[in-house]
Scaffold this motif. Structure first.
Motif, PDB file in Angstrom:
ATOM      1  N   UNK A  34       0.722  -1.272  -0.310  1.00 59.34           N
ATOM      2  CA  UNK A  34      -0.130  -0.064  -0.063  1.00 59.34           C
ATOM      3  C   UNK A  34       0.858   1.233   0.023  1.00 59.34           C
ATOM      4  N   UNK A  35       2.048   1.215   0.642  1.00 59.00           N
ATOM      5  CA  UNK A  35       2.748   2.428   0.868  1.00 59.00           C
ATOM      6  C   UNK A  35       3.297   2.593  -0.456  1.00 59.00           C
ATOM      7  N   UNK A  36       3.644   1.859  -1.447  1.00 60.49           N
ATOM      8  CA  UNK A  36       4.315   1.948  -2.719  1.00 60.49           C
ATOM      9  C   UNK A  36       3.052   2.234  -3.659  1.00 60.49           C
ATOM     10  N   UNK A  37       1.883   1.922  -3.482  1.00 66.11           N
ATOM     11  CA  UNK A  37       0.807   2.421  -4.190  1.00 66.11           C
ATOM     12  C   UNK A  37       0.719   3.962  -4.001  1.00 66.11           C
ATOM     13  N   UNK A  38       0.691   4.310  -2.653  1.00 68.72           N
ATOM     14  CA  UNK A  38       0.563   5.645  -2.285  1.00 68.72           C
ATOM     15  C   UNK A  38       1.415   6.604  -2.883  1.00 68.72           C
ATOM     16  N   UNK A  39       2.766   5.968  -2.821  1.00 66.21           N
ATOM     17  CA  UNK A  39       3.837   7.018  -3.380  1.00 66.21           C
ATOM     18  C   UNK A  39       3.675   6.999  -4.858  1.00 66.21           C
ATOM     19  N   UNK A  40       3.074   5.976  -5.728  1.00 63.65           N
ATOM     20  CA  UNK A  40       2.809   6.306  -6.979  1.00 63.65           C
ATOM     21  C   UNK A  40       1.760   7.232  -7.181  1.00 63.65           C
ATOM     22  N   UNK A  41       0.507   7.170  -6.319  1.00 59.05           N
ATOM     23  CA  UNK A  41      -0.422   8.272  -6.424  1.00 59.05           C
ATOM     24  C   UNK A  41      -0.101   9.584  -6.137  1.00 59.05           C
ATOM     25  N   UNK A  42       0.990   9.709  -5.186  1.00 55.86           N
ATOM     26  CA  UNK A  42       1.676  11.069  -5.111  1.00 55.86           C
ATOM     27  C   UNK A  42       2.525  11.537  -6.247  1.00 55.86           C
ATOM     28  N   UNK A  43       3.040  10.570  -6.993  1.00 56.67           N
ATOM     29  CA  UNK A  43       3.700  11.023  -8.266  1.00 56.67           C
ATOM     30  C   UNK A  43       2.696  11.532  -9.234  1.00 56.67           C
ATOM     31  N   UNK A  44       1.795  10.704  -9.325  1.00 51.77           N
ATOM     32  CA  UNK A  44       0.617  10.976 -10.397  1.00 51.77           C
ATOM     33  C   UNK A  44       0.095  12.428  -9.991  1.00 51.77           C
ATOM     34  N   UNK A  45      -0.123  12.882  -8.548  1.00 52.85           N
ATOM     35  CA  UNK A  45      -0.649  14.187  -8.511  1.00 52.85           C
ATOM     36  C   UNK A  45       0.430  15.239  -8.735  1.00 52.85           C
ATOM     37  N   UNK A  46       1.514  14.910  -8.444  1.00 43.27           N
ATOM     38  CA  UNK A  46       2.602  16.046  -8.846  1.00 43.27           C
ATOM     39  C   UNK A  46       2.825  16.259 -10.068  1.00 43.27           C
ATOM     40  N   UNK A  47       2.739  15.299 -10.976  1.00 43.06           N
ATOM     41  CA  UNK A  47       2.941  15.384 -12.501  1.00 43.06           C
ATOM     42  C   UNK A  47       1.919  16.012 -13.328  1.00 43.06           C
ATOM     43  N   UNK A  48       0.636  15.795 -12.698  1.00 41.02           N
ATOM     44  CA  UNK A  48      -0.674  16.556 -13.004  1.00 41.02           C
ATOM     45  C   UNK A  48      -0.805  18.118 -12.579  1.00 41.02           C
ATOM     46  N   UNK A  49      -0.092  18.314 -11.583  1.00 35.77           N
ATOM     47  CA  UNK A  49      -0.167  19.583 -10.894  1.00 35.77           C
ATOM     48  C   UNK A  49       0.921  20.528 -11.791  1.00 35.77           C
ATOM     49  N   UNK A  50       1.953  19.748 -12.182  1.00 35.87           N
ATOM     50  CA  UNK A  50       3.268  20.435 -13.010  1.00 35.87           C
ATOM     51  C   UNK A  50       2.392  20.528 -14.334  1.00 35.87           C
TER      52      UNK A  50
END
Length: 373
Positions: free
Chosen positions: A2-18
């Protein structure tokens, strides 16, 4: 896990924000994971209200399109800032025809516009410059916010009057799949095109890599042909190959294919030609049928590469073909226009010229040259 999935979710959000809004496939490529994995992530984040999933793309929650004319849409457009397209935008698109090649361009533009809550209006000029003028006028009168234009230029070169018409447009415009002539006045317009010069060269490099040293060119006379020929000639020179005289095929002449096939037949049997680049698919399939009637087969006697790749794979012997990125050209042109409009018209911003490189798809019609006794 779950930690790995959460990290990927945060990366997704960071890319979309940028990046604001991007396609799911682009997001998957940047993350280095499969599109299936990204779609699952996007669905989960969309359910949490942390981003918005559109048709084939993803954006921040504040960029979701709303109903036309609603206060919510206006508020979101204002909050989204310059990275987002204006809500409810209408783009006009003028193309010479809706045959296979052009249909893909239009679909690409439509997909990009509708994914961002806009509307694409189509005009067909039927290869008549006066109809270009009529369609552009109709779209301007109808209130189009921007124009995507693939003009009906003879041999791909505008007349002074056609240049003047485009320079006088009162809304932003993007030239679609047309090369601005060197030294011409249209360099200040945005443009997106397939690099047909590189496409023609790719066919020669493919055949030369198989060992062919005499490669013929058969081409229709249309706006793309000069660029394909330019790439063919440049690659032939770069490889140090002999170039037979190119053959022009008139698609309107019922006897044109017969004459072209006879010339290629003689070049193969008498002049040592072992391969040919043929523009376009329809011409290539017709030539192959006539060569077979003369007793030549692919690729045993001659290799062949078609240029266009609309129907090449459907030939009796599936044809190796160069595929211009038609859908991507239309899509990129629309995205460029939406970006320009999001900047408020962007008259002060530098013009952008985008060239997309065609892809060569190798099939059964190309092979090493036959051994000569």
């Amino acid at each position: 896990m779950r930690s790995h999935v959460n990290q990927r979710h945060e990366r997704v959000l960071d890319i979309v924000r940028r990046r604001g809004s991007l396609r799911v496939t682009e997001l998957a490529e940047e993350l280095g994971v499969s599109a299936v994995t990204v779609r699952r992530d996007v669905e989960a984040l969309a359910e949490q209200g942390r981003l918005t999933r559109l048709h084939g793309s993803v954006s921040g929650p504040e960029q979701a399109p709303a109903a036309s004319g609603s206060p919510a849409r206006a508020a979101r457009a204002e909050a989204a800032g310059p990275a987002a397209a204006p809500a409810g935008v209408v783009l006009g698109m003028v193309v010479p025809s809706m045959e296979h090649y052009f249909a893909d361009l239009v679909r690409g533009a439509r997909d990009a516009v509708t994914a961002r809550g806009g509307r694409l209006v189509l005009g067909i000029a039927h290869w008549r410059s006066e109809e270009d003028t009529a369609q552009l006028g109709r779209m301007l009168d109808g209130g189009a916010d921007g124009l995507l234009i693939q003009p009906s230029w003879e041999r791909g070169v505008p007349s002074p009057e056609q240049e003047e018409q485009l320079l006088a447009l009162r809304v932003p415009a993007v030239l679609v799949d047309r090369r601005v002539p060197l030294g011409g006045r249209l360099a200040g317009l945005d443009g997106v095109r397939s690099d047909h010069v590189l496409g023609g060269a790719a066919a020669v490099h493919h055949l030369a890599g198989l060992g062919h040293e005499r490669i013929a060119l058969l081409a229709q006379d249309n706006p793309t042909s000069p660029q394909v020929r330019e790439g063919y000639e440049a690659a032939v020179r770069a490889r140090g190959l002999a170039a037979p005289e190119p053959v022009t095929v008139d698609p309107e002449d019922p006897k044109g294919l017969d004459a072209a096939a006879r010339k290629l037949y003689r070049a193969v049997t008498d002049d040592g030609v072992t391969a040919a680049l043929v523009h376009n698919d329809q011409t290539a399939i017709g030539v192959v049928q006539r060569l077979r009637a003369h007793g030549l087969s692919l690729p045993d006697d001659v290799s062949l590469v078609a240029y266009e790749d609309e129907m090449a794979a459907l030939a009796d012997v599936p044809l190796t073909a160069v595929a211009p990125p038609r859908h991507a050209v239309g899509e990129t042109a629309a995205e460029l226009m939406l970006s320009r409009l999001a900047e408020g018209g962007g008259a002060a911003a530098p013009a952008r010229h985008v060239s997309l490189v065609p892809r060569l798809n190798a099939r059964a019609s190309s092979a090493p040259p036959p051994r000569r006794c």
